[in-house]
Design a protein around this motif. Structure first.
Motif: not given
Lengths: 383, 383
Positions: B92-117
């Motif tokens: 989704h980030v890649a689409q918004e920016l007109g780049i490839g998904a492989i160009d996009v690093a992701v980082a998350s923080t919060g509770l373990i063991g719960v799916r993201l909305p």
């Protein structure tokens, strides 16, 4: 009856003034024989307290005729002067009982880095020697208490012979605040070698699997004394079984009375490639402050279980690990399992089952939660 | 200015509704080039979160053009579905920016063991992409906060080029509760290999020496992105120096804001045979709950320092070790030194100096005390 349940033992506990509270603080346990075989397991901390250094020498003979224990001061990190204090204490006990100082083991518990008040202590030893009784075990058990709320004792009756014992503190490899001290006694006829092997086996599956706060004391001592007064000579396996029963009973009492705890937590790691792996993974959970605070808060935060075992080198595939908390499998295959809302953590007993699916071995580590009261007790101890 | 202090970067931070508080929870940092070299250091936990698994693949190319970060959910231990969520976020980030998904690093923080909305998250990504600004670094820094009380940012200006950065959490090897996430940026011209070597050197002496509670997160991530927009090509040593300065600045900010802490504790072990020995001894102190509670209680309980280092295999003779707390040498030669009453622990800063007298190496580990507020925060986190 504690340490005086088996025949051939007398004990006493007196208030010598080492504790400002005026509570009993000097205990004496005497083996009247006819035998005097003994064995011990001591802390592996590289700063062993003076009484540990002394008692190691005593136990190298395989014989002990008396044990003197004091609360109100650990006599650890007190240099040659502190060792002199321990030596003088043993000499004083020997004089009172008409035996040699080398027959006298010493154990101490309390604040590190403070000299013992020797005047009070030796007067206490004299008083204790005068009060030795064949039913004095409970008095001795009370005199070794520090932050313990109740004395811990055990009696294991076997066919014509008995094991008794007393303990204070929490956990062997990783005891809480003020040291674990344990004295076991038996009227079985046992030689020192058999006793040592049996004691090592007994502590390995009891005290060494209680990991209250991951800290290792300078003073931990587990002693066993055999009087032979029953005239019964059990087999080595029988001795091991009875010592293990006594040690496990005392270990569970220590766990239940750990400083400031509100939960008794049994962490069983199964499906492990080796027992060592199971212990490593279990200990990683038992020492994880985030997991321990979550359990204090009645929060079945299984992610912290995985995060803890994820720091170990135990054999497992992350996507095969299951975690069950109080019967609810909240994590399956390293991912979300049954709803965590189904886990009831309101009671004192918590069981965490981790299945590594990597083999057929298992082990259980016992620990407590990390509570507000733990921090309160341990931040206010010496001041 | 944070991550947008160097030229060639835009950033944004928006509230996507992942946090129930309505606070900002999605951040985006974009490298507009001309270069796109990147490097990273990730958690060594064996349960790496989905975003860590994804970003490791991205970083294997040595290139990153955008980083998306979310608070309000760690996406750890969420199985293949969770990895799919991370992948979809990058797409989704890649689409918004007109780049490839492989160009996009992701980082998350919060509770373990719960799916993201994912609905909220992708809407947040779209909103963030629309708000990207060359001065958006501070907004991004605010959007990655969890239990942080203040955003952490740094700017290190050098001769014609700059390093910027933002961070949340506390400690790399052993971060507190909710993961350490760090994004560093520079407009220097640097290749990916040089950047990786420099980042490893920088984190080794900064984040990896902060040991707040001994726990290792599933999500820890430190990224560095180089735009080359300054046109300046510094030497490898200059890059290492600047990244180290930025990382150290952020590490000290993390320490000062650690959950529920009341003390910043610098434990320096000197006279060590090796740096590794110094780190081992320092970490043993930093992870000792009894010592940490004592310091919370303003108690210079040096016996707990010795008891902690006595559990390690560092080279030293127990009767040669000195301990100095806030300038007072309370322990000399493993025994009683100057009166502990002379130690003033009422301030936030505490220095513990341990001299092993076993060699010429030294290292400092930073940690915090174990406070009532730590237990309170961490017991009430997910419930």
């Amino acid at each position: 009856m504690s340490t005086t349940a088996p025949r051939g033992f007398r004990a006493a506990g007196v208030a010598a003034g080492l504790k400002s509270s005026g509570a009993p603080d000097v205990a004496l346990v005497v083996n009247d024989g006819p035998g005097d075989a003994a064995a011990a397991v001591f802390t592996t901390n590289r700063f062993p307290a003076a009484p540990v250094q002394w008692s190691r020498q005593v136990l190298s003979t395989g014989r002990v005729r008396a044990v003197v224990l004091n609360s109100g001061g650990a006599n650890a990190c007190t240099g040659p002067e502190g060792f002199g204090d321990t030596h003088a204490t043993a000499e004083h006990v020997a004089q009172e009982l008409g035996i040699g100082a080398i027959d006298v083991a010493v154990a101490s518990t309390g604040l590190i880095g403070v000299r013992l008040p020797m005047g009070e202590l030796t007067a206490g030893v004299t008083a204790a020697a005068g009060e030795l009784r064949a039913d004095g075990g409970d008095d001795a058990a009370r005199a070794i208490m520090t932050t313990d709320s109740v004395p811990k004792t055990t009696v294991q009756a076997r066919d014509g012979w008995t094991v008794g014992g007393m303990a204070k503190g929490a956990g062997m490899l990783a005891p809480s605040l003020a040291t674990m001290l344990v004295v076991l006694t038996t009227d079985a006829v046992v030689d020192a070698g058999t006793l040592q092997t049996a004691l090592r086996a007994a502590t390995a599956v009891s005290f060494e699997r209680v990991d209250s706060d991951g800290c290792l004391s300078t003073n931990d001592t587990v002693l066993v004394l055999a009087s032979g007064a029953s005239g019964v000579t059990p087999g080595a396996e029988e001795v091991t079984e009875a010592l293990t029963a006594a040690a496990t009973d005392l270990a569970m009492q220590l766990l239940a009375d750990a400083e400031g705890s509100t939960k008794d937590i049994a962490i069983t790691v199964r499906g492990a490639a080796t027992v060592e792996d199971a212990l490593t993974a279990g200990r990683a959970c038992a020492r994880n402050n985030l997991l321990k605070t979550a359990l204090f808060g009645n929060d079945p935060n299984w992610g912290r279980v995985l995060a803890a075992i994820g720091t170990t080198d135990a054999t497992f595939e992350p996507d095969r690990v299951d975690v069950t908390i109080n019967g609810v499998t909240v994590c399956r295959g390293g991912a979300i399992g049954d709803p965590r809302e189904g886990v009831d953590l309101t009671g004192r007993a918590i069981t965490i089952d981790v299945d590594l699916r990597a083999g057929g071995e298992q082990a259980t580590i016992w620990t407590n939660d990390l509570s507000l009261a733990y921090v309160h007790e341990n931040s206010a101890y010496s001041t």
